[in-house]
Design an enzyme around this catalytic site. Structure first.
Site, PDB file in Angstrom:
ATOM      1  N   ASP A   1       0.812  -1.208   0.000  1.00  0.00           N
ATOM      2  CA  ASP A   1       0.000   0.000   0.000  1.00  0.00           C
ATOM      3  C   ASP A   1       0.849   1.263   0.000  1.00  0.00           C
ATOM      4  OD1 ASP A   1      -2.088   1.583   2.543  1.00  0.00           O
ATOM      5  OD2 ASP A   1      -1.969   1.901   0.374  1.00  0.00           O
TER       6      ASP A   1
ATOM      7  N   ASP B   1      -1.788   5.746  -5.171  1.00  0.00           N
ATOM      8  CA  ASP B   1      -2.116   4.897  -4.034  1.00  0.00           C
ATOM      9  C   ASP B   1      -2.544   3.487  -4.457  1.00  0.00           C
ATOM     10  OD1 ASP B   1      -4.464   5.161  -1.232  1.00  0.00           O
ATOM     11  OD2 ASP B   1      -2.891   3.721  -1.743  1.00  0.00           O
TER      12      ASP B   1
HETATM   13  C1  LIG Z   1      -3.124   6.101   8.518  1.00  0.00           C
HETATM   14  C2  LIG Z   1      -2.479   7.066   7.539  1.00  0.00           C
HETATM   15  C3  LIG Z   1      -1.070   7.332   7.879  1.00  0.00           C
HETATM   16  C4  LIG Z   1      -2.579   6.501   6.089  1.00  0.00           C
HETATM   17  C5  LIG Z   1      -4.027   6.300   5.620  1.00  0.00           C
HETATM   18  N1  LIG Z   1      -4.027   5.789   4.268  1.00  0.00           N
HETATM   19  C6  LIG Z   1      -5.182   5.437   3.664  1.00  0.00           C
HETATM   20  O1  LIG Z   1      -6.256   5.434   4.257  1.00  0.00           O
HETATM   21  C7  LIG Z   1      -5.107   5.048   2.206  1.00  0.00           C
HETATM   22  C8  LIG Z   1      -4.685   3.582   2.088  1.00  0.00           C
HETATM   23  O2  LIG Z   1      -4.217   3.335   0.773  1.00  0.00           O
HETATM   24  C9  LIG Z   1      -5.838   2.629   2.423  1.00  0.00           C
HETATM   25  C10 LIG Z   1      -5.338   1.199   2.401  1.00  0.00           C
HETATM   26  C11 LIG Z   1      -6.505   0.184   2.473  1.00  0.00           C
HETATM   27  C12 LIG Z   1      -7.147   0.134   3.851  1.00  0.00           C
HETATM   28  C13 LIG Z   1      -8.249  -0.912   3.949  1.00  0.00           C
HETATM   29  C14 LIG Z   1      -7.724  -2.286   3.558  1.00  0.00           C
HETATM   30  C15 LIG Z   1      -7.070  -2.304   2.199  1.00  0.00           C
HETATM   31  C16 LIG Z   1      -6.005  -1.212   2.088  1.00  0.00           C
HETATM   32  N2  LIG Z   1      -6.877   2.789   1.397  1.00  0.00           N
HETATM   33  C17 LIG Z   1      -8.137   3.145   1.752  1.00  0.00           C
HETATM   34  O3  LIG Z   1      -8.482   3.361   2.901  1.00  0.00           O
HETATM   35  C18 LIG Z   1      -9.165   3.228   0.623  1.00  0.00           C
HETATM   36  C19 LIG Z   1     -10.070   2.021   0.771  1.00  0.00           C
HETATM   37  C20 LIG Z   1     -10.055   1.173  -0.476  1.00  0.00           C
HETATM   38  O4  LIG Z   1     -10.387   1.921  -1.598  1.00  0.00           O
HETATM   39  C21 LIG Z   1     -10.997  -0.011  -0.295  1.00  0.00           C
HETATM   40  C22 LIG Z   1     -10.124  -1.180   0.089  1.00  0.00           C
HETATM   41  C23 LIG Z   1     -10.820  -2.443   0.271  1.00  0.00           C
HETATM   42  C24 LIG Z   1     -10.135  -3.601   0.026  1.00  0.00           C
HETATM   43  C25 LIG Z   1     -10.724  -4.861   0.204  1.00  0.00           C
HETATM   44  C26 LIG Z   1     -12.068  -4.904   0.632  1.00  0.00           C
HETATM   45  C27 LIG Z   1     -12.794  -3.746   0.867  1.00  0.00           C
HETATM   46  C28 LIG Z   1     -12.168  -2.500   0.688  1.00  0.00           C
HETATM   47  N3  LIG Z   1     -11.787  -0.290  -1.509  1.00  0.00           N
HETATM   48  C29 LIG Z   1     -13.062   0.090  -1.651  1.00  0.00           C
HETATM   49  O5  LIG Z   1     -13.670   0.669  -0.786  1.00  0.00           O
HETATM   50  O6  LIG Z   1     -13.544  -0.260  -2.896  1.00  0.00           O
HETATM   51  C30 LIG Z   1     -14.923  -0.004  -3.275  1.00  0.00           C
HETATM   52  C31 LIG Z   1     -15.176   1.490  -3.247  1.00  0.00           C
HETATM   53  C32 LIG Z   1     -15.040  -0.547  -4.685  1.00  0.00           C
HETATM   54  C33 LIG Z   1     -15.845  -0.748  -2.336  1.00  0.00           C
HETATM   55  C34 LIG Z   1      -4.724   7.675   5.649  1.00  0.00           C
HETATM   56  O7  LIG Z   1      -4.519   8.442   4.693  1.00  0.00           O
HETATM   57  O8  LIG Z   1      -5.472   7.904   6.602  1.00  0.00           O
END
Ligand SMILES: CC(C)C[C@H](NC(=O)C[C@H](O)[C@H](CC1CCCCC1)NC(=O)CC[C@H](O)[C@H](Cc1ccccc1)NC(=O)OC(C)(C)C)C(=O)O
Length: 331
Positions: free
Chosen positions: A36, A220
């Site tokens: 990620d 990302d």
């Molecule tokens: C804690 C910080 C330092 C960093 C933190 N970074 C992020 O939130 C971005 C990061 O890339 C995070 C990493 C993901 C967290 C959840 C598990 C998978 C990885 N991305 C995210 O948080 C974004 C979430 C994804 O887009 C989800 C992922 C997912 C995967 C499998 C099943 C369901 C949902 N997809 C998702 O929701 O897809 C749909 C819309 C088609 C349903 C932030 O910015 O807050």
């Protein structure tokens, strides 16, 4: 030494996330983790995760590894953009990806995971490839696998060659010329606060005119879709019969039978085209005539995100030199 590892879609129907096999500890324990670039914690389901929160995931058991060492007094707690989260304590241990080994990598063991992680049996944890400034370990932040491995690689780079509904690769330490066509265009990266932030030079919808613009966003690999400014996605979906921005479904949906245009985004003087098929992301539910778009508005996010829908249309070089840059090529 350099390395190469598979990026495997966790669901054959749509690319919601990709996982990569890694080994941790002695003897090696194999887990499949989500690499990620949008975060910087390396955390895993573990023997410290309550059994009620583990549902089919492989776990890392530090007590079964002769090289595991507890990082005393250190804890972590992370909350992601989708509301999922996890927390726990920290060990150091041998960590290997595609032949690249870091001998004392901080491995964050989960003592709690949110339900969305429990329900996703294919993701056994994450490998953060953002900048180490984003690491949540307290009181001392830890280095990412890439930051630890960099000095042992031929070149301080990793590349992402994600694919549409197919297995792609992450390479570490080298640029595989067979994986792209033409030239790689390198752009400056803003490393504050710790994402791979770059500025796209504009966009075009289908065969339409290119609109010069400065679109600041993050690359990302951990975000499934691509989220761009409202005026960009409105002009895209305006070209699709029956497309609506649905509060009910939480984004742009359209009749699955509608024809979609491609979407082109500028990278310096060059550009990358996302095929229409990538933007026809998925049926709302199995067999539904309503489909969910892979291009959505970022207005509620506060940041533009070039997620997997965009990344899988390109060969992307994450260059960890000083200063870091990001490279884009067609493939
Ligand atoms: C804690 C910080 C330092 C960093 C933190 N970074 C992020 O939130 C971005 C990061 O890339 C995070 C990493 C993901 C967290 C959840 C598990 C998978 C990885 N991305 C995210 O948080 C974004 C979430 C994804 O887009 C989800 C992922 C997912 C995967 C499998 C099943 C369901 C949902 N997809 C998702 O929701 O897809 C749909 C819309 C088609 C349903 C932030 O910015 O807050």
């Amino acid at each position: 030494e350099n390395g190469s590892a598979a990026a495997i879609p966790i669901d054959p129907r749509f690319d919601i996330a990709y996982v990569t096999p890694v080994t941790i500890g002695t003897p090696p324990q194999t887990l499949y983790l989500d690499f990620d670039t949008g975060s910087s914690d390396l955390w895993v389901f573990s023997s410290h995760t309550p059994e009620s929160q583990v549902r089919g995931q492989r776990i890392y058991s530090p007590e079964k590894s002769s090289t595991a060492k507890l990082l005393a007094g250190h804890t972590w707690s992370i909350l992601y953009g989708d509301g999922s989260g996890s927390l726990g304590n920290v060990y150091t241990d041998n960590f290997t990806v595609g032949g690249v080994t870091v001998t004392s990598q901080a491995v964050q063991t989960a003592q709690q995971v949110s339900y969305s992680f429990t329900s996703q049996s294919e993701i056994h944890g994450l490998v953060g490839l953002g900048f180490s400034t984003l690491n949540t370990v307290f009181p001392n932040g830890q280095l990412t696998f890439f930051d630890n491995a960099k000095s042992t690689l031929d070149s301080p780079v990793f590349t992402a060659d994600l694919k549409w509904k197919k297995e792609g690769t992450y390479d570490f330490g080298f640029i595989d010329e067979t994986k792209y066509t033409g030239e790689i265009t390198y752009l400056p990266v803003q490393t504050d606060p710790g994402y791979w932030t770059f500025t796209s030079s504009g966009y075009a919808v289908g065969d339409g005119a290119f609109h010069p613009a400065s679109i600041v966003g993050i690359a990302d690999t951990g975000t499934s879709l691509t989220y761009l400014p409202a005026e960009v996605v409105t002009s895209y979906w305006g070209q699709v019969d029956g497309a609506v921005d649905s509060d009910y479904y939480g984004g742009y949906v359209f009749p699955c039978s509608s024809k979609l245009p491609s979407f082109t985004f500028g990278v310096g003087p060059a550009n990358i085209t996302i095929p229409a098929s990538y933007i026809n992301y998925a049926q709302i539910t199995e067999g539904s005539p309503v489909c969910f778009g892979g291009l959505q508005s970022s207005s509620w996010l506060g940041v533009n995100i070039w997620g997997d829908v965009a990344l899988k249309a390109a060969f992307v070089v994450f260059n960890g030199a000083n200063p870091p840059t990001i490279g884009w090529a067609k493939k």
